[in-house]
Design an enzyme around this catalytic site. Structure first.
Site, PDB file in Angstrom:
ATOM      1  N   ASP A 148      66.179  91.132  41.918  1.00  0.00           N
ATOM      2  CA  ASP A 148      65.562  92.359  41.410  1.00  0.00           C
ATOM      3  C   ASP A 148      64.077  92.439  41.803  1.00  0.00           C
ATOM      4  O   ASP A 148      63.212  92.686  40.959  1.00  0.00           O
ATOM      5  CB  ASP A 148      65.726  92.428  39.876  1.00  0.00           C
ATOM      6  CG  ASP A 148      65.297  93.787  39.322  1.00  0.00           C
ATOM      7  OD1 ASP A 148      65.211  94.759  40.099  1.00  0.00           O
ATOM      8  OD2 ASP A 148      65.039  93.877  38.100  1.00  0.00           O
ATOM      9  N   HIS A 191      63.354  88.947  29.837  1.00  0.00           N
ATOM     10  CA  HIS A 191      64.489  88.174  30.343  1.00  0.00           C
ATOM     11  C   HIS A 191      64.007  87.102  31.315  1.00  0.00           C
ATOM     12  O   HIS A 191      62.889  87.167  31.817  1.00  0.00           O
ATOM     13  CB  HIS A 191      65.471  89.105  31.064  1.00  0.00           C
ATOM     14  CG  HIS A 191      64.791  90.082  31.977  1.00  0.00           C
ATOM     15  ND1 HIS A 191      64.480  91.365  31.600  1.00  0.00           N
ATOM     16  CD2 HIS A 191      64.310  89.963  33.233  1.00  0.00           C
ATOM     17  CE1 HIS A 191      63.858  91.992  32.586  1.00  0.00           C
ATOM     18  NE2 HIS A 191      63.738  91.159  33.594  1.00  0.00           N
ATOM     19  N   ASP A 290      56.205  93.606  31.231  1.00  0.00           N
ATOM     20  CA  ASP A 290      57.388  94.218  31.832  1.00  0.00           C
ATOM     21  C   ASP A 290      58.460  94.576  30.797  1.00  0.00           C
ATOM     22  O   ASP A 290      58.767  93.769  29.911  1.00  0.00           O
ATOM     23  CB  ASP A 290      57.984  93.220  32.838  1.00  0.00           C
ATOM     24  CG  ASP A 290      59.186  93.788  33.568  1.00  0.00           C
ATOM     25  OD1 ASP A 290      59.021  94.821  34.236  1.00  0.00           O
ATOM     26  OD2 ASP A 290      60.285  93.217  33.449  1.00  0.00           O
ATOM     27  N   GLU A 332      54.512  98.399  30.176  1.00  0.00           N
ATOM     28  CA  GLU A 332      55.404  99.110  31.080  1.00  0.00           C
ATOM     29  C   GLU A 332      56.551  99.633  30.222  1.00  0.00           C
ATOM     30  O   GLU A 332      57.554  98.959  30.014  1.00  0.00           O
ATOM     31  CB  GLU A 332      55.941  98.191  32.182  1.00  0.00           C
ATOM     32  CG  GLU A 332      56.635  98.963  33.289  1.00  0.00           C
ATOM     33  CD  GLU A 332      58.144  98.744  33.409  1.00  0.00           C
ATOM     34  OE1 GLU A 332      58.789  99.502  34.139  1.00  0.00           O
ATOM     35  OE2 GLU A 332      58.692  97.831  32.750  1.00  0.00           O
ATOM     36  N   HIS A 396      56.716 100.943  42.446  1.00  0.00           N
ATOM     37  CA  HIS A 396      57.779 100.288  43.229  1.00  0.00           C
ATOM     38  C   HIS A 396      59.148 100.720  42.713  1.00  0.00           C
ATOM     39  O   HIS A 396      60.153 100.444  43.342  1.00  0.00           O
ATOM     40  CB  HIS A 396      57.650  98.773  43.106  1.00  0.00           C
ATOM     41  CG  HIS A 396      57.954  98.296  41.717  1.00  0.00           C
ATOM     42  ND1 HIS A 396      57.101  98.517  40.659  1.00  0.00           N
ATOM     43  CD2 HIS A 396      59.035  97.664  41.203  1.00  0.00           C
ATOM     44  CE1 HIS A 396      57.647  98.031  39.567  1.00  0.00           C
ATOM     45  NE2 HIS A 396      58.816  97.514  39.850  1.00  0.00           N
ATOM     46  N   ASP A 397      59.172 101.358  41.529  1.00  0.00           N
ATOM     47  CA  ASP A 397      60.438 101.750  40.903  1.00  0.00           C
ATOM     48  C   ASP A 397      60.791 103.192  41.238  1.00  0.00           C
ATOM     49  O   ASP A 397      60.063 103.893  41.936  1.00  0.00           O
ATOM     50  CB  ASP A 397      60.329 101.581  39.383  1.00  0.00           C
ATOM     51  CG  ASP A 397      60.590 100.142  38.955  1.00  0.00           C
ATOM     52  OD1 ASP A 397      61.295  99.422  39.682  1.00  0.00           O
ATOM     53  OD2 ASP A 397      60.083  99.755  37.895  1.00  0.00           O
ATOM     54  N   ARG A 513      65.783 101.632  45.291  1.00  0.00           N
ATOM     55  CA  ARG A 513      64.329 101.535  45.129  1.00  0.00           C
ATOM     56  C   ARG A 513      63.683 100.844  46.330  1.00  0.00           C
ATOM     57  O   ARG A 513      62.492 100.997  46.569  1.00  0.00           O
ATOM     58  CB  ARG A 513      63.975 100.776  43.844  1.00  0.00           C
ATOM     59  CG  ARG A 513      64.368 101.545  42.579  1.00  0.00           C
ATOM     60  CD  ARG A 513      64.153 100.721  41.341  1.00  0.00           C
ATOM     61  NE  ARG A 513      64.941  99.492  41.373  1.00  0.00           N
ATOM     62  CZ  ARG A 513      64.855  98.524  40.458  1.00  0.00           C
ATOM     63  NH1 ARG A 513      64.019  98.652  39.454  1.00  0.00           N
ATOM     64  NH2 ARG A 513      65.608  97.447  40.537  1.00  0.00           N
TER      65      ARG A 513
HETATM   66  C1  GLC Z   1      60.726  96.773  35.182  1.00  0.00           C
HETATM   67  C2  GLC Z   1      60.428  96.670  36.662  1.00  0.00           C
HETATM   68  C3  GLC Z   1      61.690  96.899  37.438  1.00  0.00           C
HETATM   69  C4  GLC Z   1      62.716  95.891  37.020  1.00  0.00           C
HETATM   70  C5  GLC Z   1      62.904  95.874  35.500  1.00  0.00           C
HETATM   71  C6  GLC Z   1      63.650  94.667  35.061  1.00  0.00           C
HETATM   72  O1  GLC Z   1      61.125  98.025  34.808  1.00  0.00           O
HETATM   73  O2  GLC Z   1      59.440  97.602  37.017  1.00  0.00           O
HETATM   74  O3  GLC Z   1      61.458  96.845  38.819  1.00  0.00           O
HETATM   75  O4  GLC Z   1      63.938  96.183  37.628  1.00  0.00           O
HETATM   76  O5  GLC Z   1      61.659  95.813  34.825  1.00  0.00           O
HETATM   77  O6  GLC Z   1      62.826  93.531  35.090  1.00  0.00           O
END
Ligand code: GLC
Length: 635
Positions: A148, A191, A290, A332, A396-397, A513
């Site tokens: 990811d 996580h 995050d 975030e 980046h998302d 993405r």
């Molecule tokens: C956040 C990150 C994303 C990722 C997700 C899980 O949203 O920006 O890229 O997939 O967390 O960690």
């Protein structure tokens, strides 16, 4: 029932902890440090109160606190004199991040520069651009090839070997600091990857480590939870759980190799606090927290944005105040705006992405109507003192349409239909679309879908449409002038386009993405000083905006105030400064637009537009604006 007040309980607990600390050599040396002791004294009650609420029912709650405070003390002792000096400086200038000198950049280490050593070589460019904040995307040890984009962390203390070592990261942080650039890293704490030591032990059935995750022996409890949770990555797996080889089920909000940590277990809190303070001592100035929304789970809720998440964040924040006082948090939370704002608080996350402004900037570009963006600035921009938005054009998302349906309704827009329109528009399935986006997590069952794409491709540069450059600059002008910290996705400043090569990589092809995470565009950067080229035109425009931002003191600090232009295509907002004000006007239409002179009653007859340097007459005939023009008028 305990009849003591929370203060009295906290004092008693503090006395107990001090007594325990005095029993060990380490504890005694920790307590000798007056600075640490004073900060502990100030922040202990916060941590205690949260611990009592979340974990007070456990017999070992106090012992967990003793361990936590001991770890905190050790961490402070390990903090380098350089970083302790930064702590002191920022204590004297606590709102340093609200300055109009602040400018952020974000990139992947491997894709932008190959390695940490490569990033170091790019510092002269970061200085050329004027960056004061650099977010390096996750760079820690992660499973290969699926991880990811690094958000599946296997160790918070080891850098992915191809990128470098933790020592190189420490050195890079020092080099960046010398160049006036703060290092921003993700704290991926919802996580870990399934290859993290804790996860591996859990998978082996070790009870202590199994208790660090949400693991259940059968499908009963998972199915009960899933009755009210949302599917986040339905392309990967349905629901919120995946099955382990031994038949048990583990909570996995995102990809199946990312297992959610169980914060109802205080050992998890302690362990992650340890990783956070370790990284703070490596030299991280700002943590991007995050996926905060998902950190607490409770049956019969959607397990998003629960009140306990805020308590956890406050406790993490208080630990930083004690052991790494200059460190800041950015949340975030890409969720409904009512929830986004709940994370923003001096005692929680001082900074937050502004996903609503980002999404509505694109919404206004698609509709040529700035009403929703204007409403968001008027209604949802205000923050408490000392807090700020991180304003960005894209990340980046994917782009998710996180506006509130109630807000949209005021303009006669149905949320569901409007999102459908926006998705169709941005993947070029709508007449008149200039965008070349790609759908992300298109879920036919729920109708949910988001959009991937670089700024340039979404703005029309890929499809070679008129006004693409103007759209890019208009979007960045808003991020640069609405307060807080503007954040550039590096590559955007030279008009980097979508990269479809991800479709040939089995590890990436299912995650669109990657289309907006291209590698360093060598050629475009080489052309950046030549204004006859497209990259050169965009770079010159962005550099001009940066220069204006850094020389316009009104743009420092927190918030923008709405200004009603009377023309739905023209967005207006003001930035009041100490002795003058800047009025920003942006035309989202591909046609010339006009604001009547009555909107400027009581204002001077003429004023300077900082963008063009020209004087503008306001009260004679109002203001005429060219397609996608923006003006920054000083009063
Ligand atoms: C956040 C990150 C994303 C990722 C997700 C899980 O949203 O920006 O890229 O997939 O967390 O960690």
């Amino acid at each position: 029932m305990n009849s003591l007040s929370i203060e009295q309980q906290a004092r008693a607990a503090q006395a107990y902890i001090l007594q325990e600390l005095r029993k060990t050599e380490v504890g005694v040396s920790i307590l000798k440090n007056k600075d640490f002791f004073a900060r502990l004294d100030m922040n202990f009650i916060t941590i205690f109160a949260i611990f009592a609420e979340l974990y007070g029912y456990r017999h070992d709650c106090l012992d967990q606190l003793v361990d936590l405070i001991t770890m905190c003390g050790k961490s402070w002792q390990d903090r380098s004199p350089d970083l302790q000096e930064v702590d002191k400086q920022r204590e004297l200038d606590p709102e340093w991040y609200l300055s109009n000198q602040m400018l952020g950049g974000v990139c992947y280490v491997d894709r932008y520069a190959g390695s940490l050593a490569g990033i170091k070589l790019r510092i002269p460019y970061f200085k050329e651009l004027g960056l004061t904040y650099l977010h390096l995307m996750p760079l820690f040890l992660a499973p290969q090839p699926l991880n990811d984009g690094g958000y599946a962390v296997s160790s918070y203390r080891d850098v992915q070997p191809e990128l470098g070592t933790i020592e190189e990261l420490r050195e890079l942080a020092t080099e960046l600091r010398k160049a006036g650039i703060s290092l921003v890293l993700d704290l991926v704490f919802n996580h870990t990857s399934n290859e993290h030591r804790w996860a591996k032990r859990a998978a082996e059935g070790d009870p202590e480590h199994s208790a660090m995750y949400w693991i259940f022996p059968d499908r009963n409890v998972p199915s009960a939870f899933e009755r009210s949770t949302r599917e986040i990555f339905p392309d990967d797996h349905p629901g919120s759980f995946i099955q382990l080889p031994d038949g048990r089920f583990v909570w996995s909000t995102f990809y199946h190799f990312q297992w959610d940590l169980n914060y109802s277990n205080p050992a998890v809190f302690r362990a992650m606090a340890g990783e956070m303070l370790y990284l703070a001592n490596v030299g991280v100035d700002l943590f991007r927290m995050d996926a905060v929304a998902f950190m607490w789970k409770q049956m019969n809720t959607d397990c998003e944005n629960l009140p306990e998440v805020h308590k956890l964040l406050r406790a993490f924040n208080a630990l930083c105040r004690i052991a790494a006082p200059s460190v800041l948090f950015k949340s975030e939370a890409i969720v409904h705006p009512d929830f986004v704002v709940q994370y923003i608080d001096r005692y929680e996350c001082q900074l937050s992405y502004n996903p609503l402004q980002m999404a509505l900037t694109w919404e206004a570009l698609a509709t040529r109507d700035a009403s929703m963006l204007s409403q968001a600035i008027e209604r949802r921009h205000n923050l408490a003192r000392g807090c700020a938005w991180v304003n960005y054009v894209r990340s980046h998302d994917d782009i998710g349409w996180t506006f509130s349906d109630e807000d949209a309704k005021e303009f006669g827009k149905d949320g569901l239909n409007h999102r459908k329109f926006l998705n169709a528009f941005f993947v070029n399935r709508h007449p008149g679309s200039f965008a070349r986006g790609v759908p992300f997590q298109d879920n036919p069952r729920t109708g949910d879908c988001r959009i991937s794409g670089t700024t340039a491709s979404l703005a029309g540069l890929e499809s070679m449409q008129d006004h693409a450059i103007e759209r890019i600059l208009l979007a960045y002008s808003i991020a640069m002038s609405t307060g807080g910290i503007p954040l550039i996705y590096l590559g955007d400043e030279v008009g980097q386009l979508n990269d479809y090569s991800y479709l040939n990589d089995p590890a990436k092809m299912d995650d669109s993405r990657w289309v907006n995470r291209p590698c360093y565009p060598e050629q475009r950067y080489a052309e950046r000083h030549d204004v006859n080229t497209i990259p050169g035109k965009i770079f010159a425009g962005i550099k001009h905006l940066i220069h204006l931002r850094k020389t316009t003191e009104e743009l420092a600090g927190g918030r923008a105030i709405g200004f009603y232009t009377g023309n739905p295509s023209i967005l207006g907002y003001q930035r009041p400064g100490p002795s003058s004000s800047v009025l920003c006007l942006c035309n989202f239409s591909d046609e010339a637009q006009w604001i009547g002179r009555d909107r400027f009653m009581g204002m001077p007859a003429e004023t300077k537009d900082l963008v063009s340097g020209y004087m503008i007459k306001l009260r004679k005939a109002g203001i005429h604006m060219k397609p996608y023009q923006f003006l920054w008028l000083r009063f």
